[in-house]
Design an enzyme around this catalytic site. Structure first.
Site, mmCIF file in Angstrom:
data_model
loop_
_atom_site.group_PDB
_atom_site.id
_atom_site.type_symbol
_atom_site.label_atom_id
_atom_site.label_comp_id
_atom_site.label_asym_id
_atom_site.label_seq_id
_atom_site.Cartn_x
_atom_site.Cartn_y
_atom_site.Cartn_z
ATOM 1 N NE ARG A 179 -3.448 -2.353 2.840
ATOM 2 C CZ ARG A 179 -3.085 -3.497 3.433
ATOM 3 N NH1 ARG A 179 -1.852 -3.617 3.942
ATOM 4 N NH2 ARG A 179 -3.931 -4.499 3.532
ATOM 5 C CE1 TYR A 217 -6.511 -7.252 -6.608
ATOM 6 C CE2 TYR A 217 -6.298 -8.562 -4.609
ATOM 7 C CZ TYR A 217 -6.364 -7.337 -5.234
ATOM 8 O OH TYR A 217 -6.303 -6.187 -4.501
ATOM 9 C CG HIS A 275 -5.434 -9.025 1.145
ATOM 10 N ND1 HIS A 275 -5.541 -9.519 -0.140
ATOM 11 C CD2 HIS A 275 -5.439 -7.670 1.026
ATOM 12 C CE1 HIS A 275 -5.612 -8.518 -0.993
ATOM 13 N NE2 HIS A 275 -5.552 -7.388 -0.310
ATOM 14 C CE LYS A 332 -6.189 -1.392 5.089
ATOM 15 N NZ LYS A 332 -7.490 -1.716 4.452
ATOM 16 N NE ARG A 388 -3.116 -3.654 -1.502
ATOM 17 C CZ ARG A 388 -2.471 -4.381 -0.597
ATOM 18 N NH1 ARG A 388 -1.145 -4.430 -0.618
ATOM 19 N NH2 ARG A 388 -3.125 -5.071 0.314
ATOM 20 C CG HIS A 399 -5.524 0.218 -3.832
ATOM 21 N ND1 HIS A 399 -4.760 0.253 -2.677
ATOM 22 C CD2 HIS A 399 -6.395 -0.808 -3.660
ATOM 23 C CE1 HIS A 399 -5.172 -0.686 -1.846
ATOM 24 N NE2 HIS A 399 -6.152 -1.341 -2.420
#
Length: 316
Positions: free
Chosen positions: A167, A297, A288, A191, A265, A262
């Site tokens: 990110r 994806y 993730h 995150k 990404r 993004h």
């Protein structure tokens, strides 16, 4: 400018924000978004006789939450945005009950709209290569040392974004000490303050090495974040907005579809899967929390497979 609604509920939102940041470990961006979402809900509650007191949480109920959700839906917000707002309000009502601000948690029964399963927009491998080439070519066109250093930085930023799939916040938050050029690994903080090591290939390594060789040209005297891996034009840490502008500018220069960072990404994830990587490995690379997020994806790869079949197979 601070609105009247923000002023009257400032104490409540500050306490909630501290919970999100300290106990939940959420990013500054997520904390700000959640507090903004909750503020729209609090506006429906009574705020005292003259409207200046904090929201009366005793009036918080499931019908009020449903009214708020209907109101937000009527504004034409996407299902993904509505789902995030419901998640924010559920988090708030659960916290409010745990801290004895309300007797019961009405958010538990608030149904969330299912986010749409939109396929992320991605670059083809050839388009991604064109973007990297366009960034590298700007170095040769630079007419002075500082300009060349900035162009080299931009090239390294794009190569590392595409190579790692990190990110933007993770990339600009990285320090020089987070880089392991020998093993071609980058340590990032994702995150929830989760640390992970992300591998990158030789092209990105070459670009980063060239950037580190000229990085000192962007260092300035004074209070700067000199440990940052990527420096901004004024010598401080490179900002996320600068990276977004860079991606938009370079995709235009390369003559490919316009993407936000993004999008790079998304492209990384898709190209890894196209190349045979398994979902678990891609999940680890992207950071993730849930495998279901990574599975989006696979739809992109399936669409590419169908397109290639339609174009090449004699009985398509």
């Amino acid at each position: 400018m601070i609105t009247t609604e923000q002023q009257r509920d400032a104490g409540l939102l500050d306490a909630f924000a501290s919970h999100l940041a300290i106990q939940r470990g959420l990013s500054e961006h997520t904390v700000r978004a959640y507090c903004g979402d909750v503020l729209t809900m609090l506006a429906l509650l009574p705020h005292g006789a003259d409207g200046t007191d904090p929201a009366d949480l005793s009036r918080l109920s499931l019908p009020v939450l449903r009214q708020w959700l209907a109101q937000e839906s009527g504004r034409g917000l996407s299902r993904a945005t509505l789902a995030r707002r419901v998640a924010a309000v559920r988090c708030f009502t659960a916290w409010a009950q745990r801290t004895d601000r309300i007797a019961a948690d009405p958010g538990q029964r608030l149904l969330s709209p299912r986010p749409g399963s939109t396929v992320p927009q991605v670059l083809s491998a050839a388009e991604a290569a064109a973007v990297m080439d366009a960034a590298r070519d700007r170095i040769a066109a630079a007419d002075e040392t500082v300009t060349a250093a900035r162009a080299t930085r931009d090239w390294a930023v794009l190569e590392l974004l595409y190579a790692t799939g990190v990110r933007v916040s993770e990339l600009v938050g990285a320090d020089v000490t987070d880089l392991n050029l020998g093993d071609r690994l980058l340590r990032v903080l994702g995150k929830g303050d989760k640390e992970r090591m992300v591998p990158f290939g030789r092209p990105a390594s070459t670009a980063v090495e060239r950037w580190l060789a000229v990085r000192e040209h962007l260092l300035v005297t004074g209070p700067t974040d000199s440990g940052a891996l990527f420096l901004g034009n004024r010598g401080g840490r490179l900002g996320a907005r600068q990276v977004r502008d860079l991606v938009h500018r370079t995709t235009a220069l390369a003559g490919v579809r316009d993407l936000a960072p993004h999008g790079l990404r998304h492209s990384t994830a898709t190209h890894l899967l196209d190349g045979g990587s398994d979902l678990r490995s891609v999940q680890e690379v992207l950071g993730h929390a849930s495998l279901s997020t990574t599975q989006r994806y696979t739809h992109v790869s399936t669409e590419r497979l169908r397109s290639a079949f339609a174009q090449a197979h004699p009985r398509a």
